[in-house]
Design an enzyme around this catalytic site. Structure first.
Site, PDB file in Angstrom:
ATOM      1  N   ASP A   6      10.142  32.881  36.219  1.00  0.00           N
ATOM      2  CA  ASP A   6       9.985  33.778  35.078  1.00  0.00           C
ATOM      3  C   ASP A   6      11.380  34.319  34.737  1.00  0.00           C
ATOM      4  O   ASP A   6      12.301  34.269  35.557  1.00  0.00           O
ATOM      5  CB  ASP A   6       9.030  34.909  35.467  1.00  0.00           C
ATOM      6  CG  ASP A   6       8.974  36.009  34.433  1.00  0.00           C
ATOM      7  OD1 ASP A   6       8.747  35.708  33.245  1.00  0.00           O
ATOM      8  OD2 ASP A   6       9.185  37.181  34.808  1.00  0.00           O
ATOM      9  N   GLY A  41       7.694  34.135  28.572  1.00  0.00           N
ATOM     10  CA  GLY A  41       7.019  34.496  27.334  1.00  0.00           C
ATOM     11  C   GLY A  41       7.953  34.421  26.139  1.00  0.00           C
ATOM     12  O   GLY A  41       7.516  34.480  24.993  1.00  0.00           O
ATOM     13  N   SER A 232       4.909  39.745  36.471  1.00  0.00           N
ATOM     14  CA  SER A 232       3.956  40.367  35.542  1.00  0.00           C
ATOM     15  C   SER A 232       2.669  39.569  35.372  1.00  0.00           C
ATOM     16  O   SER A 232       2.544  38.441  35.860  1.00  0.00           O
ATOM     17  CB  SER A 232       4.615  40.545  34.164  1.00  0.00           C
ATOM     18  OG  SER A 232       5.698  41.446  34.238  1.00  0.00           O
TER      19      SER A 232
END
Length: 285
Positions: A6, A41, A232
């Protein structure tokens, strides 16, 4: 081995950068023959920028897995949202001044100009009561290089602009919860979060976990030989399928509970600590 990282809260420090130690550990892992990939993301361009700055070349699973891009820029998979299904909820969001909205297409990240200005004004107004608000808002804006439009509605009226992700950010958590519920009622949609003040909307098949499986298959790597690191809610789909799961020291409790190992926080090179241990001892813990 496939190692998926991430970005925000994991590979990147609080300044949105890849530290020299993390960079060196990644290059060392690549030199040893491991595939290191990003699972984020962020849109592709926003993920690519800090990697380029650090001199790292690797595959990128962007937009929570909606688009998978190899190191040479080849796209091997993409899953856009069905835009027409989202428009009624997006129209509702548009009428809520306390909901900041970003729409990710294959070309850009779009934001309504007045929407951002309202959010910044709100953070300024409430800064004495909530000192962290300016930092939270600044961090949100740090993550995306955006294209401003006068009215966010302009974006979904473009027939030839597919959506890959919708991000909603708000300092009003009750309103954010309402938005989450409305999007969750739409078929073929998944709602995740990368921060307590946001929700991220993708096609239900566009998850980091599915992207990880596809990328592993592309390289002929068994999922049991994959390692993931995150902090997350939007990392949970990776944690569900990976062979080994590493939570950052700054990760949410849910991520830590589902991990095999908890490393240091992102500002203390938690990624490097794990990769260095792999290089030194051939194990991850």
């Amino acid at each position: 081995m496939l190692i998926a990282l991430d970005m925000d809260g994991t590979l990147l420090n609080s300044n949105g950068q890849i530290s020299p130690r993390n960079k060196e550990a990644i290059i060392q892992a690549q030199t040893a023959g491991h595939v290191v990939a990003i699972a984020t993301g962020r849109a592709y361009k926003d993920a690519y920028a800090p990697l380029k700055e650090a001199g790292i070349v690797c595959p990128i699973m962007s937009l929570n897995g909606a688009v998978i891009t190899l190191a040479d820029g080849t796209i091997i998979g993409d899953i856009p949202l069905e835009k027409q299904k989202l428009i009624p909820v997006l129209e509702w969001v548009r009428k809520q001044p306390d909901l900041y909205c970003e729409i990710y297409t294959n070309e850009a990240v779009y934001v309504g100009l007045h929407n951002r200005e309202h959010l910044e004004e709100l953070a300024d107004r409430m800064s004495e009561e909530y000192p962290d608000l300016k930092r939270i808002v600044k961090k949100q804006f740090q993550q995306a290089r955006v294209t401003y439009v006068n009215d966010i509605q302009e974006v979904w009226l473009q027939e030839d602009a597919p959506f890959y992700k919708v991000l909603i950010f708000s300092l009003n958590k009750d309103l954010l919860k309402s938005a989450s519920s409305k999007f969750a009622e739409i078929s073929d949609v998944t709602v995740t979060s990368s921060h307590p003040n946001n929700i991220e909307v993708n096609h239900e098949q566009a998850t980091k976990g599915r992207a990880l499986a596809k990328l592993a298959s592309y390289y002929g790597i068994d999922l049991k030989d994959t390692v993931v690191m995150g902090d997350s809610h939007n990392d949970l789909s990776m944690f569900a399928v990976a062979g080994y799961r590493v939570a950052m020291g700054n990760a949410s409790d849910e991520i830590k509970e589902r991990s095999d190992f908890v490393t240091a926080v992102n500002d203390e090179d938690g990624v490097a600590l794990v990769l260095e241990n792999l290089a030194k001892e051939g194990s991850l813990s």
